[in-house]
Design a protein around this motif. Structure first.
Motif, mmCIF file in Angstrom:
data_model
loop_
_atom_site.group_PDB
_atom_site.id
_atom_site.type_symbol
_atom_site.label_atom_id
_atom_site.label_comp_id
_atom_site.label_asym_id
_atom_site.label_seq_id
_atom_site.Cartn_x
_atom_site.Cartn_y
_atom_site.Cartn_z
ATOM 1 N N SER A 43 -46.273 -65.438 26.852
ATOM 2 C CA SER A 43 -45.180 -65.207 25.909
ATOM 3 C C SER A 43 -44.851 -63.727 25.764
ATOM 4 O O SER A 43 -43.691 -63.371 25.530
ATOM 5 N N LEU A 44 -45.840 -62.850 25.918
ATOM 6 C CA LEU A 44 -45.539 -61.416 25.886
ATOM 7 C C LEU A 44 -44.705 -61.015 27.106
ATOM 8 O O LEU A 44 -43.745 -60.240 26.992
ATOM 9 N N ALA A 45 -45.063 -61.536 28.274
ATOM 10 C CA ALA A 45 -44.264 -61.251 29.472
ATOM 11 C C ALA A 45 -42.847 -61.774 29.290
ATOM 12 O O ALA A 45 -41.865 -61.090 29.627
ATOM 13 N N LEU A 46 -42.716 -62.983 28.748
ATOM 14 C CA LEU A 46 -41.395 -63.541 28.503
ATOM 15 C C LEU A 46 -40.594 -62.648 27.566
ATOM 16 O O LEU A 46 -39.397 -62.403 27.792
ATOM 17 N N THR A 47 -41.222 -62.129 26.525
ATOM 18 C CA THR A 47 -40.512 -61.292 25.564
ATOM 19 C C THR A 47 -39.981 -60.021 26.224
ATOM 20 O O THR A 47 -38.819 -59.638 26.009
ATOM 21 N N LEU A 48 -40.812 -59.372 27.034
ATOM 22 C CA LEU A 48 -40.361 -58.149 27.704
ATOM 23 C C LEU A 48 -39.255 -58.447 28.714
ATOM 24 O O LEU A 48 -38.268 -57.695 28.814
ATOM 25 N N LEU A 49 -39.399 -59.530 29.466
ATOM 26 C CA LEU A 49 -38.365 -59.892 30.432
ATOM 27 C C LEU A 49 -37.050 -60.217 29.729
ATOM 28 O O LEU A 49 -35.968 -59.787 30.156
ATOM 29 N N ALA A 50 -37.130 -60.988 28.640
ATOM 30 C CA ALA A 50 -35.920 -61.382 27.923
ATOM 31 C C ALA A 50 -35.246 -60.178 27.272
ATOM 32 O O ALA A 50 -34.014 -60.067 27.264
ATOM 33 N N GLU A 51 -36.060 -59.261 26.732
ATOM 34 C CA GLU A 51 -35.472 -58.088 26.069
ATOM 35 C C GLU A 51 -34.724 -57.231 27.075
ATOM 36 O O GLU A 51 -33.600 -56.774 26.801
ATOM 37 N N ALA A 52 -35.299 -57.007 28.251
ATOM 38 C CA ALA A 52 -34.625 -56.205 29.273
ATOM 39 C C ALA A 52 -33.359 -56.905 29.763
ATOM 40 O O ALA A 52 -32.319 -56.265 29.962
ATOM 41 N N TRP A 53 -33.442 -58.215 29.958
ATOM 42 C CA TRP A 53 -32.280 -58.981 30.429
ATOM 43 C C TRP A 53 -31.156 -58.930 29.399
ATOM 44 O O TRP A 53 -29.991 -58.706 29.745
ATOM 45 N N ALA A 54 -31.468 -59.145 28.127
ATOM 46 C CA ALA A 54 -30.439 -59.140 27.091
ATOM 47 C C ALA A 54 -29.862 -57.735 26.890
ATOM 48 O O ALA A 54 -28.643 -57.571 26.739
ATOM 49 N N ARG A 55 -30.721 -56.733 26.882
ATOM 50 C CA ARG A 55 -30.242 -55.367 26.655
ATOM 51 C C ARG A 55 -29.294 -54.935 27.768
ATOM 52 O O ARG A 55 -28.283 -54.252 27.511
ATOM 53 N N ALA A 56 -29.578 -55.330 29.006
ATOM 54 C CA ALA A 56 -28.704 -54.972 30.123
ATOM 55 C C ALA A 56 -27.320 -55.593 29.987
ATOM 56 O O ALA A 56 -26.365 -55.125 30.609
ATOM 57 N N ARG A 57 -27.196 -56.604 29.151
ATOM 58 C CA ARG A 57 -25.906 -57.285 28.935
ATOM 59 C C ARG A 57 -25.331 -57.017 27.552
ATOM 60 O O ARG A 57 -24.447 -57.732 27.091
ATOM 61 N N GLY A 58 -25.854 -56.002 26.893
ATOM 62 C CA GLY A 58 -25.347 -55.620 25.585
ATOM 63 C C GLY A 58 -25.851 -56.471 24.444
ATOM 64 O O GLY A 58 -25.313 -56.415 23.330
#
Length: 454
Positions: A43-58
């Motif tokens: 779940s920590l890996a998922l959180t970091l992956l999701a945060e980077a993915w969302a941030r790259a899309r505003g």
């Protein structure tokens, strides 16, 4: 075959995550995501992956940790998660489950085993409820969970353990599920646990280990240990899971083709045209009837297959007049269709709406929120027939009337949900259909091509 392999050198986890999210869209132009994070590596890996993915899309991410309080230390672990994510500028909330009293290694009134009455199953349902409500409050439409390939295999193994033929359960976990308040997404189902742990370590972070992951009183822990020792439980190799998934997709497509056979009324009953069932195969008939009885009867699980087969056979005959099954009453109507209504027996008592701290449900069919004070209840209409509602009620088949959901103020019926409201009654509550099992849910979504890397 290695069951928990080292990640292949070619696996680009952020790219794999982005590809999975692409299959699970659409998303808003600036997507807002909620991520369930326990503090484990997945779940920590998922959180970091999701945060980077969302941030790259505003967009942005809200991480949600449920402090289950099933054992000492869970509150400290939730605080540790909050601190680690704060260091990376990721918004976080801790949700607390007040589920019972810890009594030194046992859970009062509960069993340790899985199943509908077991501790883990009960805690899992409570956790999902808290997460969904947090998404509703935050206005977030997408909730991400960190289930991965090994979880998929363990789930299938458990389903085989309790049934010789687990049916749809052999397909494992769907990558997409629709809840009342949000979409539940599992973008890591095609990624092995080892790959997530290795990638997280490369980000300078290590997950905390939940001691319950080593507690052999839990069936899932025993399955995990057997797989680590080299065992391959029935149906758990990737090819078998993928084949079962494709079969489930095809079966759900066949079920969807039967949709015109059912007409739902906003008041909570349905009319079934039995003719299309004659053209469906036995599995299709079972699926449609089972889902229909669950949706109307407010139950999560359908009646046994033999009972559904018997009902399908009876519906095909000209002599069918009526039957009760799965908390539903079925009755032949004059136009040849079959009424499916909630059975009047075993209805729960009225739900008092005054002082509700949050949303609540009645009879497994209706969700209520936003009620105003005033001795308001939600319950079965019974034999009440308000004079002003008689015209509306006359259009409802007689067997369905007693089990319609009615709002009462001070004991007087002021509304029949989905059918009628007294003209002089102000808005009293928001009541929406919320069956435990929908007739046509989001389609089963396969994990993706990475399922074959092990």
């Amino acid at each position: 075959m290695l069951l928990t392999p080292e990640p292949p050198p070619s696996l680009d986890l952020p790219a794999a995550f982005a590809a999975a999210m692409g299959r699970l869209g659409p998303f808003e132009p600036a997507p807002r995501l909620a991520v369930a994070v326990s503090g484990g590596a997945d779940s920590l890996a998922l959180t970091l992956l999701a945060e980077a993915w969302a941030r790259a899309r505003g967009g942005a991410v809200l991480a949600l940790t449920v402090d289950h309080r099933l054992r000492p230390g869970s509150t400290d672990e939730a605080a540790w998660v909050a601190a680690r994510l704060a260091e990376r500028g990721i918004a976080h909330r801790t949700l607390t489950w007040e589920g019972g009293t810890w009594e030194g290694g046992t859970w009062e009134g509960e069993t340790w085993e899985g199943g509908r009455g077991g501790l883990q199953e009960r805690a899992r349902a409570a956790r999902l409820g808290l997460l969904e409500e947090a998404c509703r409050e935050a206005g977030i439409l997408h909730l991400l969970l960190g289930h991965q390939t090994d979880d998929q295999a363990e789930t299938v193994a458990l389903r085989h353990a309790v049934a010789d033929s687990p049916g749809d359960g052999a397909a494992g976990i769907s990558a997409l599920r629709e809840l009342a308040a949000c979409r539940l997404l599992r973008p890591l189902l095609a990624v092995p646990r080892a790959a997530l742990a290795a990638w997280l370590a490369g980000q300078g972070l290590q997950g905390c280990d939940d001691p319950s992951n080593h507690d052999r009183r839990f069936a899932r822990v025993r399955v995990r240990a057997a797989r680590a020792a080299g065992a391959t439980p029935p149906g758990t190799d990737p090819d078998a899971i993928a084949a079962a998934g494709r079969a489930r997709v095809a079966a759900e497509a066949a079920l969807a083709s039967l949709a015109p056979a059912v007409a739902f009324h906003p008041a909570g009953f349905a009319c079934l045209n039995p003719a299309p069932l004659d053209r469906a195969d036995r599995d299709g008939r079972r699926r449609l009837l089972g889902r229909l009885l669950c949706a109307v009867g407010g139950r999560e699980h359908p009646p046994p297959r033999a009972a559904l087969d018997a009902l399908a056979g009876a519906l095909a005959g000209p002599a069918f007049r009526g039957r009760c099954l799965g908390r539903c009453r079925l009755a032949r109507l004059g136009d040849g269709r079959v009424l499916v209504a909630r059975e009047a027996r075993h209805l729960p008592p009225p739900l008092a709406l005054d002082g509700l701290a949050g949303p609540a449900s009645w009879d497994g069919r209706w969700r209520v929120e936003g009620a105003v004070p005033g001795n308001l209840t939600l319950g079965a209409l019974g034999e009440d027939r308000p004079a002003a509602a008689r015209a509306a009620l006359a259009a409802v088949p007689g067997p369905a009337r007693p089990t319609l959901a009615a709002l009462r103020a001070g004991g007087t019926v002021v509304a029949v949900v989905g059918l009628w409201r007294a003209l002089d009654a102000p808005p009293l509550a928001v009541v929406t259909p919320s069956p435990m099992r929908r007739l046509f849910d989001a389609p089963f979504v396969l994990a993706g091509p990475l399922a074959h890397i092990i």
